[in-house]
Enzyme design. Structure first.
Site, PDB file in Angstrom:
ATOM      1  N   ASN A   9       4.527  31.921   0.994  1.00 12.79           N
ATOM      2  CA  ASN A   9       3.281  31.780   0.255  1.00 12.79           C
ATOM      3  C   ASN A   9       3.668  31.572  -1.205  1.00 12.79           C
ATOM      4  O   ASN A   9       3.977  32.520  -1.920  1.00 12.79           O
ATOM      5  CB  ASN A   9       2.463  33.064   0.457  1.00 12.79           C
ATOM      6  CG  ASN A   9       1.154  33.065  -0.279  1.00 12.79           C
ATOM      7  OD1 ASN A   9       0.904  32.226  -1.139  1.00 12.79           O
ATOM      8  ND2 ASN A   9       0.322  34.030   0.052  1.00 12.79           N
ATOM      9  N   ARG A  91       1.728  28.875   3.601  1.00 12.04           N
ATOM     10  CA  ARG A  91       0.387  28.790   3.057  1.00 12.04           C
ATOM     11  C   ARG A  91       0.308  27.498   2.242  1.00 12.04           C
ATOM     12  O   ARG A  91       1.120  27.258   1.357  1.00 12.04           O
ATOM     13  CB  ARG A  91       0.131  29.973   2.133  1.00 12.04           C
ATOM     14  CG  ARG A  91      -1.242  29.920   1.524  1.00 12.04           C
ATOM     15  CD  ARG A  91      -1.423  31.009   0.514  1.00 12.04           C
ATOM     16  NE  ARG A  91      -2.816  31.124   0.141  1.00 12.04           N
ATOM     17  CZ  ARG A  91      -3.304  32.135  -0.546  1.00 12.04           C
ATOM     18  NH1 ARG A  91      -2.516  33.120  -0.901  1.00 12.04           N
ATOM     19  NH2 ARG A  91      -4.581  32.174  -0.856  1.00 12.04           N
ATOM     20  N   HIS A 179      -9.370  30.581  -0.325  1.00 11.93           N
ATOM     21  CA  HIS A 179      -9.156  31.942   0.211  1.00 11.93           C
ATOM     22  C   HIS A 179      -9.425  32.010   1.718  1.00 11.93           C
ATOM     23  O   HIS A 179      -9.726  33.079   2.268  1.00 11.93           O
ATOM     24  CB  HIS A 179     -10.070  32.987  -0.488  1.00 11.93           C
ATOM     25  CG  HIS A 179      -9.661  33.309  -1.887  1.00 11.93           C
ATOM     26  ND1 HIS A 179     -10.564  33.517  -2.909  1.00 11.93           N
ATOM     27  CD2 HIS A 179      -8.447  33.460  -2.444  1.00 11.93           C
ATOM     28  CE1 HIS A 179      -9.921  33.788  -4.037  1.00 11.93           C
ATOM     29  NE2 HIS A 179      -8.624  33.757  -3.761  1.00 11.93           N
ATOM     30  N   ARG A 239      -9.486  32.499 -14.670  1.00  9.56           N
ATOM     31  CA  ARG A 239     -10.254  31.270 -14.412  1.00  9.56           C
ATOM     32  C   ARG A 239     -11.720  31.473 -14.746  1.00  9.56           C
ATOM     33  O   ARG A 239     -12.263  32.560 -14.577  1.00  9.56           O
ATOM     34  CB  ARG A 239     -10.100  30.852 -12.948  1.00  9.56           C
ATOM     35  CG  ARG A 239      -8.764  30.205 -12.660  1.00  9.56           C
ATOM     36  CD  ARG A 239      -8.574  29.935 -11.191  1.00  9.56           C
ATOM     37  NE  ARG A 239      -7.704  30.921 -10.581  1.00  9.56           N
ATOM     38  CZ  ARG A 239      -7.539  31.085  -9.268  1.00  9.56           C
ATOM     39  NH1 ARG A 239      -8.192  30.317  -8.420  1.00  9.56           N
ATOM     40  NH2 ARG A 239      -6.721  31.992  -8.793  1.00  9.56           N
ATOM     41  N   GLU A 376      -3.146  38.012   4.544  1.00  5.94           N
ATOM     42  CA  GLU A 376      -3.015  36.558   4.734  1.00  5.94           C
ATOM     43  C   GLU A 376      -1.723  36.209   5.471  1.00  5.94           C
ATOM     44  O   GLU A 376      -1.681  35.277   6.264  1.00  5.94           O
ATOM     45  CB  GLU A 376      -3.058  35.862   3.355  1.00  5.94           C
ATOM     46  CG  GLU A 376      -4.433  35.990   2.712  1.00  5.94           C
ATOM     47  CD  GLU A 376      -4.414  35.844   1.206  1.00  5.94           C
ATOM     48  OE1 GLU A 376      -3.490  36.392   0.557  1.00  5.94           O
ATOM     49  OE2 GLU A 376      -5.331  35.205   0.670  1.00  5.94           O
TER      50      GLU A 376
END
Ligand code: AMP
Length: 390
Positions: A9, A91, A179, A239, A376
């Site tokens: 990832n 990922r 996500h 962000r 994840e």
């Protein structure tokens, strides 16, 4: 000798890896991470019980993603020499319009994913560099791409489109949502342990350094607060979140900023960091008595509440809210400030259960409120194991 799966990832300055034994439900054996790639990179490796196997400064050996991966694989080999990597699961932030499921990587897939780099310039190039490095390191292993966009790919048209001229939709300017690996994991957890909720209408709040909400009905995503890029929706660590596009035009046309300067500001100097002027880290903001920290938190929780209301409208009702991600899993204050004013929607919290981050934290069950840690890496490992065993 049993076979193993490596999960990778790659973020903008970090690389997470996981080692799993192949099984229908893969068994986690180790996890590791390289942080601050290119700038005093540091690596750690833990076993499945969280015990430290290795921790070291990489220096020059962590100057790039490729170098960081090489160093991480050496450490893995040193501490887990029995690992036989039969497959690598990656990922990949963007799967474009076509991919609504994980895919085995070959040259043609890699070329298609490269063409999506302009859609996710801060993440996709690193993800693909990880794939190229892993193909070189494990030429005989099956390589699988797992997409953050895939879980959202079957949104209804009205949640997939912007009000632009149609030709842009046809060229891929759409609301992709991100996500997705985290939401996929949470949907699976609800299916396993909360069948009624899984069948119902749930907002999952993934609140970490990146943050978004996903509306899930019957286990399938129907709406995301994130859009064409991972900039949209909630304000995040650095962000901006939702922004009138007129502001971008103003910054370029009246303030004379270049596109690159605007991009850098919206991705790296906005959100909690920009509003507080203190930090992007929620723990630091919660500990601060500076009023700007409180205002940044107030904006964060207000936007989450606002978007939960919008998700309830999109799903025509609300049966549950699930908090996950570093902030969602750990911050009782943020959960309280999000939920307290949502009584009109049937949301009530049990303060003691919330304070100890129990799995179930609602007071009366009218709207179930849960705290569920996300994983994840496990979603990547499952998909990779499935690809390996056909
Ligand atoms: P993630 O990106 O999911 O790793 O989440 C990182 C964010 O979670 C950072 O803003 C952390 O400050 C925040 N976080 C982690 N633990 C806590 C905590 N106990 N209380 C508040 N925020 C936390």
């Amino acid at each position: 000798m049993s076979a193993h799966i490596l999960t990778l990832n790659a973020g903008s300055s970090s690389l997470k890896l996981g080692l799993f034994a192949v099984a229908a439900e893969p068994e986690a054996l180790a996890e590791g991470q390289v942080d601050r790639i290119g700038d005093d990179a540091r690596l750690w490796l833990h076993d499945a019980k969280g015990r430290e196997l290795a921790a070291r400064d990489l220096g020059e050996a962590g100057a790039s993603h490729g170098a960081a991966l090489e160093a991480a694989l050496e450490v893995l080999e040193e501490h887990l020499p029995e690992a036989r990597i039969a497959a690598v699961g990656h990922r990949v932030v963007h799967g474009g319009m076509d991919h609504d499921a994980p895919v085995r990587i070959d040259d043609a897939v890699l070329e298609r994913l490269s063409a999506l780099e302009p859609f996710a310039p801060l993440h996709q190039p690193h993800n693909l560099a990880g794939i190229r490095a892993a193909r070189a390191a494990f030429p005989d292993a099956v390589q699988v791409a797992c997409f953050d966009t895939a879980f959202h790919r079957n949104h209804p048209f009205v949640n997939d489109v912007f009000g632009l001229p149609r030709e842009f939709y046809d060229r891929g300017v759409r609301r992709y949502g991100f996500h997705g690996l985290s939401y996929d994991y949470i949907a699976g957890e609800l299916g396993r342990a909360d069948a009624d909720l899984h069948a119902g209408r749930v907002v999952v709040a993934h609140l970490g350094n990146g943050a978004s909400l996903c509306g899930i009905v019957g286990g399938r995503s129907v709406a995301s607060t994130m859009g064409f890029t991972a900039l949209d929706g909630l304000p995040m660590g650095t962000r901006v979140g939702q922004l009138d596009p007129g502001v971008v035009l103003h910054l370029i046309e009246q303030e004379g900023m270049s596109a690159a300067e605007v991009s850098e500001m919206l991705y790296k100097r906005s959100g909690l960091l920009g509003l507080s002027g203190i930090s992007n880290d929620m723990r630091e903001l919660e500990a601060s008595d500076d009023p700007r920290a409180a205002e940044a938190i107030a904006y964060f929780t207000f936007r989450i509440r606002r978007e939960i209301g919008a998700m309830a409208a999109a799903m025509e009702g609300l049966d549950g809210i699930v908090f996950t991600g570093g902030i969602g899993e750990n911050s009782a204050r943020i959960r309280r400030e999000v939920c307290a004013p949502l009584g009109w929607l049937g949301v009530t919290l049990d303060p003691a259960a919330n304070d100890r981050s129990a799995r179930r934290i609602d007071a009366d069950g009218a709207v179930a409120v849960l705290v569920v840690p996300t994983d994840e890496e496990r979603v990547i490992a499952r998909a990779t194991s499935a690809a390996l065993t056909g």
